[in-house]
Design an enzyme around this catalytic site. Structure first.
Site, PDB file in Angstrom:
ATOM      1  N   ASN A 142       0.871  -1.189   0.000  1.00  0.00           N
ATOM      2  CA  ASN A 142       0.000   0.000   0.000  1.00  0.00           C
ATOM      3  C   ASN A 142       0.902   1.232   0.000  1.00  0.00           C
ATOM      4  OD1 ASN A 142      -1.804   2.045   0.514  1.00  0.00           O
ATOM      5  ND2 ASN A 142      -2.173   1.463   2.654  1.00  0.00           N
ATOM      6  N   TRP A 143       0.938   1.919  -1.141  1.00  0.00           N
ATOM      7  CA  TRP A 143       1.848   3.070  -1.253  1.00  0.00           C
ATOM      8  C   TRP A 143       1.248   4.344  -0.670  1.00  0.00           C
ATOM      9  CZ3 TRP A 143       4.145   2.375  -6.902  1.00  0.00           C
ATOM     10  CH2 TRP A 143       4.954   1.244  -6.917  1.00  0.00           C
ATOM     11  N   LYS A 144       0.048   4.276  -0.175  1.00  0.00           N
ATOM     12  CA  LYS A 144      -0.604   5.443   0.447  1.00  0.00           C
ATOM     13  C   LYS A 144      -0.438   6.678  -0.467  1.00  0.00           C
ATOM     14  CE  LYS A 144       0.368   3.409   4.907  1.00  0.00           C
ATOM     15  NZ  LYS A 144       0.160   3.564   6.322  1.00  0.00           N
ATOM     16  N   HIS A 184      -9.491   0.912   4.867  1.00  0.00           N
ATOM     17  CA  HIS A 184      -8.204   1.074   5.565  1.00  0.00           C
ATOM     18  C   HIS A 184      -8.424   1.950   6.795  1.00  0.00           C
ATOM     19  CE1 HIS A 184      -4.097   2.291   6.412  1.00  0.00           C
ATOM     20  NE2 HIS A 184      -3.721   1.224   5.724  1.00  0.00           N
ATOM     21  N   GLU A 236      -6.839   4.328   7.980  1.00  0.00           N
ATOM     22  CA  GLU A 236      -6.662   5.775   7.753  1.00  0.00           C
ATOM     23  C   GLU A 236      -7.923   6.375   7.144  1.00  0.00           C
ATOM     24  OE1 GLU A 236      -2.961   5.503   5.609  1.00  0.00           O
ATOM     25  OE2 GLU A 236      -1.979   4.864   7.448  1.00  0.00           O
ATOM     26  N   GLU A 269      -5.402  -5.326  10.375  1.00  0.00           N
ATOM     27  CA  GLU A 269      -4.358  -4.335  10.628  1.00  0.00           C
ATOM     28  C   GLU A 269      -4.651  -3.619  11.938  1.00  0.00           C
ATOM     29  OE1 GLU A 269      -2.402  -3.067   6.707  1.00  0.00           O
ATOM     30  OE2 GLU A 269      -4.156  -1.811   6.966  1.00  0.00           O
ATOM     31  N   GLY A 273       2.368   1.878  10.804  1.00  0.00           N
ATOM     32  CA  GLY A 273       3.305   2.999  10.696  1.00  0.00           C
ATOM     33  C   GLY A 273       3.978   3.356  12.007  1.00  0.00           C
ATOM     34  N   SER A 299       3.399  -2.539  10.243  1.00  0.00           N
ATOM     35  CA  SER A 299       4.855  -2.541  10.378  1.00  0.00           C
ATOM     36  C   SER A 299       5.498  -3.868   9.961  1.00  0.00           C
ATOM     37  CB  SER A 299       5.262  -2.148  11.804  1.00  0.00           C
ATOM     38  OG  SER A 299       4.783  -0.844  12.094  1.00  0.00           O
ATOM     39  N   GLY A 315       4.822   1.197   4.750  1.00  0.00           N
ATOM     40  CA  GLY A 315       6.129   1.830   4.619  1.00  0.00           C
ATOM     41  C   GLY A 315       7.172   0.989   3.890  1.00  0.00           C
TER      42      GLY A 315
HETATM   43  C1  PEP Z   1      -0.735  -0.053   5.870  1.00  0.00           C
HETATM   44  O1  PEP Z   1      -0.723   1.096   5.480  1.00  0.00           O
HETATM   45  O2  PEP Z   1      -1.636  -0.801   5.482  1.00  0.00           O
HETATM   46  C2  PEP Z   1       0.322  -0.502   6.777  1.00  0.00           C
HETATM   47  C3  PEP Z   1       0.225  -1.687   7.306  1.00  0.00           C
HETATM   48  O3  PEP Z   1       1.373   0.369   6.999  1.00  0.00           O
HETATM   49  P1  PEP Z   1       2.810   0.008   7.688  1.00  0.00           P
HETATM   50  O4  PEP Z   1       3.276  -1.288   7.069  1.00  0.00           O
HETATM   51  O5  PEP Z   1       3.672   1.159   7.356  1.00  0.00           O
HETATM   52  O6  PEP Z   1       2.556  -0.156   9.147  1.00  0.00           O
END
Ligand code: PEP
Length: 251
Positions: A9-11, A96, A98, A168, A174, A214, A236
């Site tokens: 996921n490049w956000k 998600h 976010e 998640e 993050g 993460s 990330g």
């Molecule tokens: C995500 O954005 O779905 C995610 C899991 O981010 P990260 O791996 O940076 O925690």
């Protein structure tokens, strides 16, 4: 036997040029990854260019979000799922944390987006997960169950093989803080039980449940050893082709 999925996921990172550069760099690095499906989710504006450059490769392209509306219309700023298909996507991520947190998406909205994704023939990656406060209060299982039931309402049996769930925990996204493989396994097994109750044991057995939060090259192997972890949604660490490829090629 469930085929695992490793999705990046490049956000809201990378312009079109950087997205294409990363995707092209990734292609040879994961070309032999037959053990899993590889998916990347660039920003909307880069989807078409990335999908065009990945044609014929084993990397699939996902959007990070979609409209609840299925048809075109006067919905300023929205992108419909048929448009995502048209841009070369095979997958869409919905719900998600976010989006739930900053854009106030409810389970009902996530459910509408899930239905819109299915209607356009996309694979839908439905995200769920509890906050730290909810976990500390002992509510994690109830919260995730509510999200699963609410976000997946109204699915028919024929929809189920195009659903992927990503667990998640919000406190692990993050933050550099990963759920332990045992914590993740406990929740994944629970999600599979909830899915079996809501649908069927066979559908639950076939369901791919990804862990996200993460995930890095040095913790993916431990997570993937767990019986009910069928892949990862990576934020990330998916931004660099090299580190994402290390995650994909964890074996
Ligand atoms: C995500 O954005 O779905 C995610 C899991 O981010 P990260 O791996 O940076 O925690």
């Amino acid at each position: 036997m469930r085929k695992s999925v490793i999705a990046g996921n490049w956000k809201m990172y990378k312009n079109v040029g950087d997205s294409v550069t990363t995707a092209v760099a990734l292609k040879p690095l994961v070309a032999n990854a037959n053990h899993c499906e590889v998916v990347i989710a660039p920003v909307f504006t880069a989807l078409k260019s990335v999908a065009d450059r990945l044609e014929g490769s084993n990397i699939r392209v996902s959007a990070q979000n979609c409209a609840t509306e299925r048809a075109e219309g006067a919905f300023t700023g929205e992108v419909a799922t048929f448009m995502l298909r048209d841009a070369g996507c095979s997958h869409v991520i919905v719900g998600h944390s976010e989006r739930r947190q900053y854009f106030l998406e409810t389970d009902q909205i996530v459910s509408q987006k899930t239905q819109a994704g299915l209607a356009a023939g996309l694979m839908v990656i439905v995200c769920v997960g509890e906050t730290l406060e909810q976990r500390d209060q002992g509510k994690a299982l109830d919260v995730v169950k509510g999200q699963i039931v609410g976000s997946l309402s109204g699915l028919t049996a024929s929809d189920l093989d195009r659903i992927i769930i990503a667990y998640e925990p919000v406190w692990a996204i993050g933050t550099g803080r990963t759920a332990t493989p045992e914590q993740a396994q406990e929740m994944h097994a629970f999600i599979r039980r909830v899915f079996a109750e809501g649908h069927s044991p066979a559908a639950a057995e076939a369901l791919r449940i990804l862990y996200g939060g993460s995930v890095k090259p040095d913790n993916i192997a431990g997570l993937m050893k767990q019986t009910d972890i069928d892949g990862a949604l990576v934020g990330g660490a998916s931004l660099s082709a090299e580190s994402f490829a290390q995650i994909v090629n964890y074996k």
